[in-house]
Design an enzyme around this catalytic site. Sequence first.
Site, PDB file in Angstrom:
ATOM      1  N   ASP A 198       0.785  -1.169   0.020  1.00  0.00           N
ATOM      2  CA  ASP A 198       0.039  -0.083  -0.176  1.00  0.00           C
ATOM      3  C   ASP A 198       0.766   1.152   0.045  1.00  0.00           C
ATOM      4  O   ASP A 198       1.963   1.260   0.578  1.00  0.00           O
ATOM      5  CB  ASP A 198      -0.965   0.041   1.377  1.00  0.00           C
ATOM      6  CG  ASP A 198      -2.094   1.246   1.035  1.00  0.00           C
ATOM      7  OD1 ASP A 198      -2.444   1.173   0.001  1.00  0.00           O
ATOM      8  OD2 ASP A 198      -2.603   1.343   2.076  1.00  0.00           O
TER       9      ASP A 198
ATOM     10  N   HIS B  26       1.872   3.429  -9.323  1.00  0.00           N
ATOM     11  CA  HIS B  26       1.747   2.238  -9.388  1.00  0.00           C
ATOM     12  C   HIS B  26       2.824   1.572 -10.236  1.00  0.00           C
ATOM     13  O   HIS B  26       3.328   0.495  -9.934  1.00  0.00           O
ATOM     14  CB  HIS B  26       0.429   1.805 -10.190  1.00  0.00           C
ATOM     15  CG  HIS B  26      -0.697   2.260  -9.297  1.00  0.00           C
ATOM     16  ND1 HIS B  26      -1.031   1.694  -8.212  1.00  0.00           N
ATOM     17  CD2 HIS B  26      -2.035   2.838  -9.805  1.00  0.00           C
ATOM     18  CE1 HIS B  26      -2.030   2.331  -7.645  1.00  0.00           C
ATOM     19  NE2 HIS B  26      -2.708   2.824  -8.581  1.00  0.00           N
TER      20      HIS B  26
ATOM     21  N   LEU C  72      10.496 -20.608  -5.568  1.00  0.00           N
ATOM     22  CA  LEU C  72       9.444 -19.772  -4.831  1.00  0.00           C
ATOM     23  C   LEU C  72       8.245 -19.924  -5.639  1.00  0.00           C
ATOM     24  O   LEU C  72       8.364 -19.783  -6.708  1.00  0.00           O
ATOM     25  CB  LEU C  72       9.980 -18.192  -4.776  1.00  0.00           C
ATOM     26  CG  LEU C  72       9.064 -17.139  -4.102  1.00  0.00           C
ATOM     27  CD1 LEU C  72       8.967 -17.343  -2.560  1.00  0.00           C
ATOM     28  CD2 LEU C  72       9.556 -15.801  -4.578  1.00  0.00           C
TER      29      LEU C  72
HETATM   30  C1  IPE Z   1      -5.179  -2.644  -0.020  1.00  0.00           C
HETATM   31  O1  IPE Z   1      -4.939  -1.240  -0.224  1.00  0.00           O
HETATM   32  C2  IPE Z   1      -5.438  -3.376  -1.232  1.00  0.00           C
HETATM   33  C3  IPE Z   1      -4.066  -3.483  -2.129  1.00  0.00           C
HETATM   34  C4  IPE Z   1      -2.894  -3.033  -1.458  1.00  0.00           C
HETATM   35  C5  IPE Z   1      -4.253  -4.110  -3.443  1.00  0.00           C
HETATM   36  P1  IPE Z   1      -6.396  -0.235  -0.243  1.00  0.00           P
HETATM   37  O2  IPE Z   1      -5.672   1.246  -0.497  1.00  0.00           O
HETATM   38  O3  IPE Z   1      -7.089  -0.669  -1.010  1.00  0.00           O
HETATM   39  O4  IPE Z   1      -6.970  -0.261   1.275  1.00  0.00           O
HETATM   40  P2  IPE Z   1      -7.537   0.861   2.070  1.00  0.00           P
HETATM   41  O5  IPE Z   1      -8.661   1.269   1.127  1.00  0.00           O
HETATM   42  O6  IPE Z   1      -6.780   1.673   2.466  1.00  0.00           O
HETATM   43  O7  IPE Z   1      -8.323  -0.148   3.194  1.00  0.00           O
HETATM   44  C1  IPE Z   2      -1.699   0.386  -3.358  1.00  0.00           C
HETATM   45  O1  IPE Z   2      -1.551   1.639  -3.380  1.00  0.00           O
HETATM   46  C2  IPE Z   2      -2.270  -0.310  -4.802  1.00  0.00           C
HETATM   47  C3  IPE Z   2      -3.442  -0.607  -4.966  1.00  0.00           C
HETATM   48  C4  IPE Z   2      -4.397  -0.387  -4.032  1.00  0.00           C
HETATM   49  C5  IPE Z   2      -3.886  -1.055  -6.463  1.00  0.00           C
HETATM   50  P1  IPE Z   2      -2.778   2.733  -3.194  1.00  0.00           P
HETATM   51  O2  IPE Z   2      -3.101   3.231  -4.643  1.00  0.00           O
HETATM   52  O3  IPE Z   2      -3.806   2.209  -2.467  1.00  0.00           O
HETATM   53  O4  IPE Z   2      -2.018   3.926  -2.527  1.00  0.00           O
HETATM   54  P2  IPE Z   2      -2.594   4.783  -1.612  1.00  0.00           P
HETATM   55  O5  IPE Z   2      -3.152   3.904  -0.262  1.00  0.00           O
HETATM   56  O6  IPE Z   2      -3.731   5.623  -2.311  1.00  0.00           O
HETATM   57  O7  IPE Z   2      -1.206   5.695  -1.206  1.00  0.00           O
HETATM   58 MG    MG Z   3      -4.224   2.265  -0.406  1.00  0.00          MG
END
Ligand code: IPE
Ligand code: IPE
Ligand code: MG
Length: 243
Positions: free
Chosen positions: A21, A38, A133
């Site tokens: 995240d 991303h 792995l």
């Molecule tokens: C969790 O991150 C999902 C992934 C890393 C794929 P999110 O950004 O979607 O989660 P929330 O919204 O903070 O709970």
């Molecule tokens: C995690 O990063 C990747 C996905 C959920 C696809 P985020 O896009 O949720 O990044 P933040 O949480 O907004 O920083």
């Molecule tokens: Mg996120």
Amino acid sequence: MAKTKQSSPNLPGINAAIIMDGNGRWAKKNALNVTSGHQRGVDVVRKIVESAAKAQLESLSLYAFSTENWSRPKKEILGIKKLIINAIDSQVPELINQEVRLNFFGDYSSFGDEIIRAIHQAEKITAFKKPKLKLNIALGYGGRKDIIEATKLIAKDIKSEKISVDDISHETIFKYLQAPINELDLLIRTGGDHRISNFLLYHLAYTEIQFSDTLWPDFTDEEFIKCLEEFSKTERRFGNRTI
Ligand code: IPE
Ligand code: IPE
Ligand code: MG
């Protein structure tokens, strides 16, 4: 003095997972668009997979896209789709070299045929019988959906007398769940939040959980190795009295 490279602990048989995240916040902090965040996230995956293989982990399961993430803007979802297709294209030869078996889980059909074809092809050509792995990517995955679908399958198999009610055990449930792991030993979440966000709900019963404030695109193999070291020092009691 030159920095000495950390050597990673050997953790054979250990199943680890990461909630990657922080891509969006990293992009914002660096005045870039979310897709660039991303993209940086995908680059980090490459290094972490290498470290995971060196540490001899049994499996690494990465949360790439959740069932809830479908509610994000179309443009972001399209960007993620393209990144995944490109990442498969560019990283599969390296995975083959490292004898890493790639496996996607979740419902990613809404990403379209192109991605489905690319995933199936990548899974086929990395299907090592004894991989160094197992790399599992959760795409369009939700822990609740996994449990719901498994329950439906169990109910159907009972109805058709393939199994009986008494056959339902802890192991049976693992078998019916889509996630290709059983016990999960270690979960790391980057990005500073302390939640599970609907990841591997059933598997998390006795998982060691570590939270890092580092945004995923800034996560390094050094930090990953530190997480593995901390994990290897943890006394896992599983409810037992040990003193
Ligand atoms: C969790 O991150 C999902 C992934 C890393 C794929 P999110 O950004 O979607 O989660 P929330 O919204 O903070 O709970
Ligand atoms: C995690 O990063 C990747 C996905 C959920 C696809 P985020 O896009 O949720 O990044 P933040 O949480 O907004 O920083
Ligand atoms: Mg996120």
